[in-house]
Design a protein around this motif. Structure first.
Motif, short mmCIF file in Angstrom:
data_model
loop_
_atom_site.label_atom_id
_atom_site.label_comp_id
_atom_site.label_asym_id
_atom_site.label_seq_id
_atom_site.Cartn_x
_atom_site.Cartn_y
_atom_site.Cartn_z
N VAL A 1 29.73 40.93 35.32
CA VAL A 1 29.80 39.93 34.66
C VAL A 1 31.19 39.53 34.32
O VAL A 1 31.98 40.05 33.69
CB VAL A 1 29.03 40.16 33.21
N VAL B 1 26.16 45.71 38.22
CA VAL B 1 26.22 44.29 37.99
C VAL B 1 27.59 44.01 36.93
O VAL B 1 27.92 44.59 36.34
CB VAL B 1 25.07 43.90 37.27
N VAL C 1 21.18 41.47 30.78
CA VAL C 1 21.49 42.83 31.76
C VAL C 1 20.95 43.80 30.77
O VAL C 1 21.76 44.42 29.82
CB VAL C 1 23.00 42.89 32.24
N THR C 2 20.10 44.64 31.34
CA THR C 2 19.53 45.80 30.74
C THR C 2 19.93 46.94 31.85
O THR C 2 19.95 46.77 33.08
CB THR C 2 17.91 46.03 30.59
N ALA C 3 20.88 47.90 31.22
CA ALA C 3 21.39 48.92 32.15
C ALA C 3 21.30 50.29 31.43
O ALA C 3 21.10 50.52 30.33
CB ALA C 3 22.79 48.46 32.24
N LYS D 1 21.30 46.39 25.96
CA LYS D 1 21.26 45.26 26.86
C LYS D 1 22.69 44.45 26.64
O LYS D 1 23.43 44.71 25.50
CB LYS D 1 20.15 44.36 26.60
N LYS E 1 18.51 44.03 35.95
CA LYS E 1 18.31 45.53 35.40
C LYS E 1 19.32 46.14 36.46
O LYS E 1 19.46 45.68 37.57
CB LYS E 1 17.10 45.89 35.44
N CYS E 2 19.98 47.22 36.06
CA CYS E 2 20.83 48.05 36.98
C CYS E 2 21.10 49.37 36.29
O CYS E 2 20.89 49.50 35.04
CB CYS E 2 22.22 46.96 37.02
N PHE F 1 27.21 51.00 30.04
CA PHE F 1 27.79 49.57 30.16
C PHE F 1 29.41 49.72 30.01
O PHE F 1 30.02 51.01 29.55
CB PHE F 1 27.31 48.88 28.83
N CYS G 1 26.34 48.03 34.13
CA CYS G 1 26.61 46.67 33.77
C CYS G 1 28.35 46.63 33.46
O CYS G 1 28.51 47.52 32.37
CB CYS G 1 25.79 46.11 32.67
N VAL H 1 31.57 44.46 32.31
CA VAL H 1 31.95 42.99 31.40
C VAL H 1 33.58 42.95 32.14
O VAL H 1 34.09 43.64 31.55
CB VAL H 1 31.79 43.15 30.10
#
Length: 305
Positions: free
Chosen positions: A54, A52, A254-256, A234, A25-26, A259, A29, A31
């Motif tokens: 990825v 986070v 990942v729940t944010a 997510k 969790k953050c 994104f 996120c 990508v």
């Protein structure tokens, strides 16, 4: 900045090939860890947000860059350098590593021309900023990446012939700018810099982000966003083996609050389409999702509410 070897040992850096299922969790996120993702991550992490990152590719360093195609091409390029259009007419050499395409690019660095920014505004509805607004950001990133004009004295024979020929014809000719420091001119930029001269995201903004508290999960392939209402809830990703190819059977979720899709012009639209996010049919239709600057396509509302 912390030394790269220490950054890789940071507990906030997770190798997906060696991990079990992850549920993180953050606040934000991101990508992708290339030119767009790494800059975004460092700015937001330094502003105090929980970030986070990825990344599908591996976390390589100069010690891994052997200057051999058989080693570096499978490691550093999507589909081992074989990614192509459907009719196989064109190959797309797209980076796949912590640092993204900046790990394998050829370091030429120039500011988007003012007339291009104006065209984005006039013809593509990219609004909210003018060229003058970009200048302080250009100044900052050029300083961080040691972007400087190539010294004419360092030109090799073929480039010097071109340069001198242009001058004799009365054409305007000049050297370009590059993001390098103490470059040894090995000529292996496309296989990863073996001496860390290239100021890629690998050795600059990714470590900056991690130093500021961001987390990184690499060898994690982003599969889809799951949506709720009008927003993304997510990210679902598949963890990969140490070759960065085969799924390990483990998953990352990942729940944010926000994104950022920063996988480049191919992977970001693909991720959005797999997620059922079409932006009224414009995703993948060669139009802008949102303002695109520095190679990052962003799906967001406002990162700072």
């Amino acid at each position: 900045m912390t030394k790269l070897a220490l950054v890789r040992e940071n507990p906030h850096v997770i190798d997906g090939s060696k991990s079990g299922d992850l549920d993180l969790k953050c606040d934000v996120c991101i990508v992708g860890t290339g030119a767009g993702g790494a800059v975004t991550a460092s700015v937001l992490a330094e502003a105090g947000l929980d970030v986070v990152m990825v990344e599908e590719g591996g976390y390589w360093s100069a010690a891994d860059f052997t200057m051999r195609e058989k080693d570096s091409t499978p490691r550093l390029y999507q589909e081992a350098g074989t990614r192509a259009t459907k009719d196989l007419a064109m190959t797309s050499l797209q980076g796949k590593a912590v640092g993204g395409g900046t790990v394998v690019n050829w370091t030429t660095s120039f500011r988007t021309p003012e007339d291009v920014v104006q065209t984005w505004h006039d013809k593509h509805a990219v609004k909210g900023f003018a060229y003058a607004d970009l200048v302080p950001h250009y100044d900052a990133i050029e300083k961080r990446l040691v972007i400087a004009k190539v010294d004419e004295a360092t030109l090799n024979a073929n480039n010097r012939k071109l340069y001198e020929g242009c001058k004799k014809l009365g054409w305007a000719a000049d050297t370009l700018k590059r993001n390098v420091h103490a470059c040894m001119q090995t000529g292996f930029c496309g296989l990863g810099c073996p001496v860390n001269a290239k100021r890629s995201m690998l050795v600059t903004l990714v470590p900056d982000a991690i130093d500021a508290g961001a987390r990184l999960v690499f060898r994690a392939r982003a599969e889809r966003f799951t949506t709720k209402g009008n927003g993304v809830e997510k990210l679902e990703a598949t963890l990969l083996d140490d070759a960065g190819v085969a799924p390990t059977g483990k998953k990352l979720t990942v729940t944010a609050k926000r994104f950022v899709a920063s996988g480049g012009a191919i992977n970001s639209p693909a991720l959005l389409l797999r997620s059922g996010i079409s932006d009224d049919g414009r995703v993948g239709a060669r139009t802008f999702l949102h303002p695109v600057v520095g190679g990052v396509a962003v799906y967001y509302e406002d990162i700072f509410p």
